[in-house]
Write a protein that holds these residues in place. Structure first.
Motif, mmCIF file in Angstrom:
data_model
loop_
_atom_site.group_PDB
_atom_site.id
_atom_site.type_symbol
_atom_site.label_atom_id
_atom_site.label_comp_id
_atom_site.label_asym_id
_atom_site.label_seq_id
_atom_site.Cartn_x
_atom_site.Cartn_y
_atom_site.Cartn_z
ATOM 1 N N ARG A 12 1.824 2.924 3.485
ATOM 2 C CA ARG A 12 2.862 2.164 4.197
ATOM 3 C C ARG A 12 4.215 2.363 3.508
ATOM 4 O O ARG A 12 5.240 2.513 4.164
ATOM 5 N N ARG B 81 0.830 -1.196 0.000
ATOM 6 C CA ARG B 81 0.000 0.000 0.000
ATOM 7 C C ARG B 81 0.867 1.249 0.000
ATOM 8 O O ARG B 81 1.928 1.291 0.614
ATOM 9 N N ASP C 26 -2.880 4.368 6.591
ATOM 10 C CA ASP C 26 -1.708 3.503 6.440
ATOM 11 C C ASP C 26 -0.436 4.242 6.813
ATOM 12 O O ASP C 26 0.429 3.711 7.496
ATOM 13 N N HIS D 169 1.930 3.235 10.140
ATOM 14 C CA HIS D 169 3.259 2.650 9.947
ATOM 15 C C HIS D 169 4.423 3.624 10.123
ATOM 16 O O HIS D 169 5.576 3.192 10.151
#
Length: 56
Positions: free
Chosen positions: A7, A4, A40, A44
């Motif tokens: 991320r 993704r 995301d 992360h």
């Protein structure tokens, strides 16, 4: 880098002091949730993430 994009950005910016990303939603809509990319990235990231709403 695969996966993704949020991320991937967070992993790429691992040594950064801050990640700043723009949002397509206005500030009022951000209070109720963010999109998948922003979530995301926030999830992360190893540093703070600032999500700036459109027309801030």
């Amino acid at each position: 880098m695969s996966g993704r994009t949020g991320r991937a950005l967070a992993e790429f910016a691992a040594g950064a002091d801050l990640i700043v990303i723009g949002a397509h939603h206005r500030a009022a809509h951000l209070a109720s949730g963010m999109g998948a990319f922003a979530m995301d990235c926030v999830r992360h990231a190893k540093c703070p993430v600032a999500v700036v709403p459109e027309h801030a």
